[in-house]
Scaffold this active site. Structure first.
Site, PDB file in Angstrom:
ATOM      1  N   HIS A   1      -9.084   6.492   2.455  1.00 41.09           N
ATOM      2  CA  HIS A   1      -9.406   6.714   3.914  1.00 41.09           C
ATOM      3  C   HIS A   1     -10.724   7.696   4.303  1.00 41.09           C
ATOM      4  O   HIS A   1     -10.896   8.639   4.807  1.00 41.09           O
ATOM      5  CB  HIS A   1      -8.412   7.258   4.704  1.00 41.09           C
ATOM      6  CG  HIS A   1      -8.240   6.549   6.020  1.00 41.09           C
ATOM      7  ND1 HIS A   1      -8.619   7.529   7.094  1.00 41.09           N
ATOM      8  CD2 HIS A   1      -8.102   5.513   6.495  1.00 41.09           C
ATOM      9  CE1 HIS A   1      -8.422   6.826   8.317  1.00 41.09           C
ATOM     10  NE2 HIS A   1      -8.126   5.571   7.709  1.00 41.09           N
TER      11      HIS A   1
ATOM     12  N   ARG B   1       0.939  -1.149  -0.007  1.00 37.88           N
ATOM     13  CA  ARG B   1      -0.035  -0.167   0.019  1.00 37.88           C
ATOM     14  C   ARG B   1       0.876   1.259  -0.091  1.00 37.88           C
ATOM     15  O   ARG B   1       1.643   1.230   0.839  1.00 37.88           O
ATOM     16  CB  ARG B   1      -0.719   0.101   1.353  1.00 37.88           C
ATOM     17  CG  ARG B   1      -2.123   1.178   1.134  1.00 37.88           C
ATOM     18  CD  ARG B   1      -2.709   0.936   2.534  1.00 37.88           C
ATOM     19  NE  ARG B   1      -2.221   2.050   3.457  1.00 37.88           N
ATOM     20  CZ  ARG B   1      -2.439   2.578   4.692  1.00 37.88           C
ATOM     21  NH1 ARG B   1      -3.988   2.330   4.873  1.00 37.88           N
ATOM     22  NH2 ARG B   1      -2.024   3.182   5.574  1.00 37.88           N
TER      23      ARG B   1
ATOM     24  N   ARG C   1     -13.775  -5.448   3.822  1.00 36.04           N
ATOM     25  CA  ARG C   1     -12.793  -5.429   4.759  1.00 36.04           C
ATOM     26  C   ARG C   1     -13.155  -5.272   6.247  1.00 36.04           C
ATOM     27  O   ARG C   1     -12.670  -4.831   7.231  1.00 36.04           O
ATOM     28  CB  ARG C   1     -12.129  -3.814   4.600  1.00 36.04           C
ATOM     29  CG  ARG C   1     -11.230  -4.294   3.206  1.00 36.04           C
ATOM     30  CD  ARG C   1     -10.426  -2.932   2.984  1.00 36.04           C
ATOM     31  NE  ARG C   1      -9.734  -2.194   4.316  1.00 36.04           N
ATOM     32  CZ  ARG C   1      -8.816  -2.495   4.739  1.00 36.04           C
ATOM     33  NH1 ARG C   1      -7.874  -3.717   4.620  1.00 36.04           N
ATOM     34  NH2 ARG C   1      -8.423  -2.001   6.001  1.00 36.04           N
TER      35      ARG C   1
ATOM     36  N   TRP D   1     -11.761  11.935   8.751  1.00 37.63           N
ATOM     37  CA  TRP D   1     -10.483  11.759   8.882  1.00 37.63           C
ATOM     38  C   TRP D   1     -10.123  10.486   8.154  1.00 37.63           C
ATOM     39  O   TRP D   1     -11.064   9.455   8.197  1.00 37.63           O
ATOM     40  CB  TRP D   1     -10.163  11.473  10.577  1.00 37.63           C
ATOM     41  CG  TRP D   1      -8.512  11.195  10.389  1.00 37.63           C
ATOM     42  CD1 TRP D   1      -7.490  12.186  10.048  1.00 37.63           C
ATOM     43  CD2 TRP D   1      -7.851   9.875  10.672  1.00 37.63           C
ATOM     44  NE1 TRP D   1      -6.202  11.299  10.286  1.00 37.63           N
ATOM     45  CE2 TRP D   1      -6.608  10.148  10.469  1.00 37.63           C
ATOM     46  CE3 TRP D   1      -8.435   8.840  11.038  1.00 37.63           C
ATOM     47  CZ2 TRP D   1      -5.707   9.158  10.829  1.00 37.63           C
ATOM     48  CZ3 TRP D   1      -7.544   7.820  11.297  1.00 37.63           C
ATOM     49  CH2 TRP D   1      -6.415   7.926  11.086  1.00 37.63           C
TER      50      TRP D   1
ATOM     51  N   TYR E   1      -2.888  11.176   6.078  1.00 40.94           N
ATOM     52  CA  TYR E   1      -3.291  10.027   6.553  1.00 40.94           C
ATOM     53  C   TYR E   1      -2.219   8.788   6.099  1.00 40.94           C
ATOM     54  O   TYR E   1      -1.997   9.193   4.814  1.00 40.94           O
ATOM     55  CB  TYR E   1      -4.844   9.540   6.233  1.00 40.94           C
ATOM     56  CG  TYR E   1      -4.847   8.098   6.134  1.00 40.94           C
ATOM     57  CD1 TYR E   1      -4.981   7.702   7.670  1.00 40.94           C
ATOM     58  CD2 TYR E   1      -4.618   7.087   5.081  1.00 40.94           C
ATOM     59  CE1 TYR E   1      -4.997   6.120   7.603  1.00 40.94           C
ATOM     60  CE2 TYR E   1      -4.432   5.857   5.690  1.00 40.94           C
ATOM     61  CZ  TYR E   1      -4.882   5.513   6.693  1.00 40.94           C
ATOM     62  OH  TYR E   1      -5.030   4.021   6.797  1.00 40.94           O
TER      63      TYR E   1
ATOM     64  N   GLU F   1      -9.085   2.144  -1.886  1.00 41.45           N
ATOM     65  CA  GLU F   1      -9.848   1.872  -0.004  1.00 41.45           C
ATOM     66  C   GLU F   1     -10.631   2.610   0.355  1.00 41.45           C
ATOM     67  O   GLU F   1     -10.213   3.921   0.032  1.00 41.45           O
ATOM     68  CB  GLU F   1      -8.695   1.355   0.903  1.00 41.45           C
ATOM     69  CG  GLU F   1      -9.240   0.784   2.132  1.00 41.45           C
ATOM     70  CD  GLU F   1      -8.002   0.499   2.867  1.00 41.45           C
ATOM     71  OE1 GLU F   1      -7.091   0.004   2.597  1.00 41.45           O
ATOM     72  OE2 GLU F   1      -8.112   0.501   4.345  1.00 41.45           O
TER      73      GLU F   1
ATOM     74  N   ASP G   1      -5.160   3.799   0.056  1.00 37.82           N
ATOM     75  CA  ASP G   1      -6.444   3.940   0.916  1.00 37.82           C
ATOM     76  C   ASP G   1      -6.762   5.332   0.913  1.00 37.82           C
ATOM     77  O   ASP G   1      -6.052   6.153   1.248  1.00 37.82           O
ATOM     78  CB  ASP G   1      -5.843   3.877   2.349  1.00 37.82           C
ATOM     79  CG  ASP G   1      -7.109   3.585   3.418  1.00 37.82           C
ATOM     80  OD1 ASP G   1      -8.143   3.927   3.027  1.00 37.82           O
ATOM     81  OD2 ASP G   1      -6.806   2.955   4.354  1.00 37.82           O
TER      82      ASP G   1
ATOM     83  N   GLU H   1      -4.613  -7.388   5.388  1.00 34.81           N
ATOM     84  CA  GLU H   1      -3.942  -6.274   5.815  1.00 34.81           C
ATOM     85  C   GLU H   1      -3.013  -6.768   6.713  1.00 34.81           C
ATOM     86  O   GLU H   1      -3.257  -7.134   8.105  1.00 34.81           O
ATOM     87  CB  GLU H   1      -4.481  -5.092   6.345  1.00 34.81           C
ATOM     88  CG  GLU H   1      -3.774  -3.850   6.659  1.00 34.81           C
ATOM     89  CD  GLU H   1      -4.726  -2.807   6.876  1.00 34.81           C
ATOM     90  OE1 GLU H   1      -5.766  -3.015   7.298  1.00 34.81           O
ATOM     91  OE2 GLU H   1      -4.283  -1.615   6.854  1.00 34.81           O
TER      92      GLU H   1
ATOM     93  N   GLU I   1     -13.673  -1.318   7.092  1.00 37.42           N
ATOM     94  CA  GLU I   1     -12.908  -1.606   8.293  1.00 37.42           C
ATOM     95  C   GLU I   1     -13.873  -0.899   9.485  1.00 37.42           C
ATOM     96  O   GLU I   1     -13.484  -1.036  10.514  1.00 37.42           O
ATOM     97  CB  GLU I   1     -11.415  -0.876   8.037  1.00 37.42           C
ATOM     98  CG  GLU I   1     -11.642   0.533   7.857  1.00 37.42           C
ATOM     99  CD  GLU I   1     -10.034   1.020   7.548  1.00 37.42           C
ATOM    100  OE1 GLU I   1      -9.152   0.457   6.819  1.00 37.42           O
ATOM    101  OE2 GLU I   1      -9.763   2.178   8.230  1.00 37.42           O
TER     102      GLU I   1
HETATM  103  O1  EZ4 Z   1      -6.773   4.244  10.292  1.00 36.28           O
HETATM  104  O2  EZ4 Z   1      -6.933   1.108  11.873  1.00 36.28           O
HETATM  105  O3  EZ4 Z   1      -6.434   0.726   6.205  1.00 36.28           O
HETATM  106  N1  EZ4 Z   1      -6.202   0.815   7.377  1.00 36.28           N
HETATM  107  C1  EZ4 Z   1      -6.666   2.045   7.986  1.00 36.28           C
HETATM  108  C2  EZ4 Z   1      -6.081   2.070   9.492  1.00 36.28           C
HETATM  109  C3  EZ4 Z   1      -7.086   2.791  10.272  1.00 36.28           C
HETATM  110  C4  EZ4 Z   1      -6.842   2.715  11.708  1.00 36.28           C
HETATM  111  C5  EZ4 Z   1      -7.781   3.409  12.527  1.00 36.28           C
HETATM  112  O4  EZ4 Z   1      -7.751   3.201  13.959  1.00 36.28           O
HETATM  113  O5  EZ4 Z   1      -7.232   2.691   7.366  1.00 36.28           O
HETATM  114  O6  EZ4 Z   1      -4.858   2.584   9.487  1.00 36.28           O
HETATM  115 CO    CO Z   2      -8.108   1.739   5.582  1.00 33.28          CO
END
Ligand code: EZ4
Ligand code: CO
Length: 402
Positions: free
Chosen positions: A212, A148, A283, A402, A160, A236, A210, A339, A262
Site C-alpha cells: 500500500h 491476500r 491493477r 496511506w 492498513y 502490491e 499489499d 481482486e 489501483e
Molecule cells: O485501499 O480501494 O488492494 N486494495 C486496496 C484497497 C484501497 C481502497 C481505497 O479506496 O488497496 O483496499
Molecule cells: Co491495494
C-alpha cells in the site's frame, strides 16, 4: 437512429457510498456505469451532472469509442481520477447498452471467452496473527485459491488492510482518521508473519500482500528479497508509482512479482512500467481508468510485454464495476487475477445480478449487457453518508502515504 435521451446520476449509500450513472436511450434501453471515487464521490457526481450529461443527450449511444475520444480530448484537461472515473462510467454504461441492444453479454462483444471462469483473491486479515490465521482458514474453507494476508503491526494502532467486521471498509469516519506508521516496525514484522503464514498453511494456494505505497524503492527491494522464498503471487504497490522509473531499482534486487495501478487512471501512467517490464501485474480498474474501452487498451499493451491483469476490485467499486471487470477478465488473453471482496447485503439488494462466486472463481453473467440492475427506489432509502479514507502519519508526526 436511437439517441441518448436521459442521463441520471444516483448518489446513495446502500452498505457504503456509491455513485451510479444510468443512461437511457430513446428506445428505452438503459445502461449502468459506476462513478464511485472513494472519499471524493460528489466531485464525480457533479462532473457528470454538470459537465457531461448535457453533452451526451442527443448522441448516438452506439458510438462508444467516439464518445470516449470526445469526452477525453474534448475536456482539454487530461487524465486525473475525477475525469477518468466520469468517462469510465459513461463508457461502461454504453457497453451495457450495446450488449442489451445486441442481445449479448459484454464479454461476447470483446471477442468471447478466453477462459471458463475468473480466478479471484480474497482478503484475509486480523489485528494479530492468531486472528489472521483464523481468517485464512475461513477463506480456504470457502474455496479461495488465492488469499491476500494483512495484519496489524504490533504497537501501531490501525494498520492498513485489517477488516473490523465481516465487510472491509477503510473509509469509515466522517473526517479522515489519522493512523500511525513506522517503516522500521513494518519491515521487521511483515516478512516474519508472511513466513509464519506459509509455515502454517503451506504453498498450495496463492499468497498475496499489499504494501500500500508505504516503502521507498530500496526498502521495497529489501522487502521483496526477504520474502522471495515465500513465493508471493505478488507484492502490491511496494512504492508510490508517480515515478515509474523507480521500479527499476526494486526489479534489480528481487524476483518477487510486483503489482501496481489501483490509483492510476490512464495508459500513460503505466506506460513505462509496462513497456520496460518493471511490473508483472497491472491493477488499473475499469471504473477509475476510463472504462472498458481504455482498460482493454491498457491490457492489450500489457500483453505485448508479458504483463498480466490484476484488476482492482474492492467494495468501494460497485457491483457494476465488478461485473464490467469480469466481462473484461473473461475475454482477454493476459488475465492474471481479479481482486474480490464480499459486498454488504444492502449493496446486493440495490445492485442485483452480475458476476457470481463459486469455488474461488467468479463466473460472468450470461445476461445481455453487463447483467446488473439498479433499484433506484430502494437506493433512496440509503442517503449519502460522507466518509473519508484514513491518513497516515510517521511517528514524528509528518504525513506518510496511506
Ligand atoms: O485501499 O480501494 O488492494 N486494495 C486496496 C484497497 C484501497 C481502497 C481505497 O479506496 O488497496 O483496499
Ligand atoms: Co491495494
Amino acid at each position: 437512429m436511437s439517441t441518448i435521451e436521459k442521463v441520471d446520476v444516483f448518489v446513495a449509500a446502500p452498505g457504503r457510498n456509491y455513485v451510479t450513472l444510468r443512461i437511457t436511450t430513446s428506445d428505452g434501453v438503459t445502461g449502468l456505469g459506476d462513478a464511485t471515487l472513494n472519499g471524493r464521490e460528489l466531485a464525480v457526481a457533479a462532473y457528470l451532472r454538470d459537465h457531461v450529461a448535457p453533452l451526451l443527450v442527443g448522441r448516438d449511444p452506439a458510438r462508444i469509442e467516439d464518445t470516449w475520444q470526445y469526452l477525453y480530448r474534448g475536456a482539454y484537461w487530461r487524465r486525473g481520477p475525477v475525469t477518468m472515473t466520469a468517462i469510465a462510467a459513461v463508457d461502461i454504461a454504453l457497453w451495457d447498452i450495446k450488449g442489451k441492444v445486441a442481445g449479448l453479454p459484454v464479454y461476447q462483444l470483446l471477442g468471447g471467452r478466453s477462459r471458463d471462469a475468473v480466478l479471484v483473491y480474497g482478503h484475509a486479515s486480523g489485528s494479530d496473527l492468531a486472528e489472521l490465521f483464523d481468517d485464512i482458514a475461513r477463506f480456504k474453507d470457502a474455496g479461495y485459491q488465492a488469499i491476500r494476508a494483512q495484519t496489524g503491526v504490533p504497537g501501531l494502532a490501525g494498520s492498513y488492510g485489517v477488516r473490523k467486521g465481516l465487510i472491509y471498509e477503510p473509509a469509515a469516519t466522517a473526517l479522515p482518521e489519522e493512523q500511525p506508521w513506522s517503516t522500521e516496525q513494518y519491515l521487521n514484522f511483515a516478512p516474519r508473519y508472511l513466513r509464519e503464514v506459509r509455515e502454517r498453511f503451506g504453498f498450495d494456494f496463492h499468497l498475496l500482500h499489499d504494501v500500500h505505497h508505504r516503502l521507498t524503492p530500496i526498502e521495497a527491494a529489501r522487502f521483496g528479497k526477504e520474502v522471495e522464498e515465500l513465493h508471493l503471487f505478488w507484492m502490491e504497490d511496494p512504492t508510490p508509482a508517480e515515478n515509474q522509473e523507480s521500479f527499476r531499482l526494486i526489479r534489480q534486487h528481487t524476483t518477487t512479482p510486483i503489482a501496481v495501478g489501483e490509483v492510476l487512471t490512464s495508459i500513460w501512467d503505466v506506460q513505462q512500467l509496462i513497456t520496460e517490464q518493471l511490473i508483472d501485474y497491472v491493477r488499473t480498474s475499469v471504473s477509475h481508468s476510463g472504462g472498458i474501452t481504455h482498460l482493454r487498451r491498457i491490457f492489450d499493451l500489457a500483453a505485448l510485454y508479458q504483463v498480466r491483469s490484476g484488476s482492482h476490485g474492492p467494495t468501494d467499486l460497485s457491483p457494476v464495476s465488478l461485473a464490467a471487470a469480469v466481462h473484461v477478465d473473461t475475454a482477454i488473453p493476459n488475465f492474471g487475477i481479479q481482486e474480490y471482496m464480499a459486498f454488504a447485503p444492502e449493496t446486493l439488494e440495490v445492485f442485483r445480478g452480475g458476476a457470481s462466486f463459486a469455488d474461488g472463481m467468479l463466473h460472468v453473467s450470461e445476461e445481455p449487457g453487463l447483467g446488473v440492475e439498479y433499484d433506484e427506489r430502494l437506493a433512496e432509502r440509503f442517503p449519502y453518508d460522507p466518509k473519508y479514507l484514513p491518513v497516515a502519519r510517521r511517528l514524528d508526526g509528518s504525513v506518510h502515504d496511506w
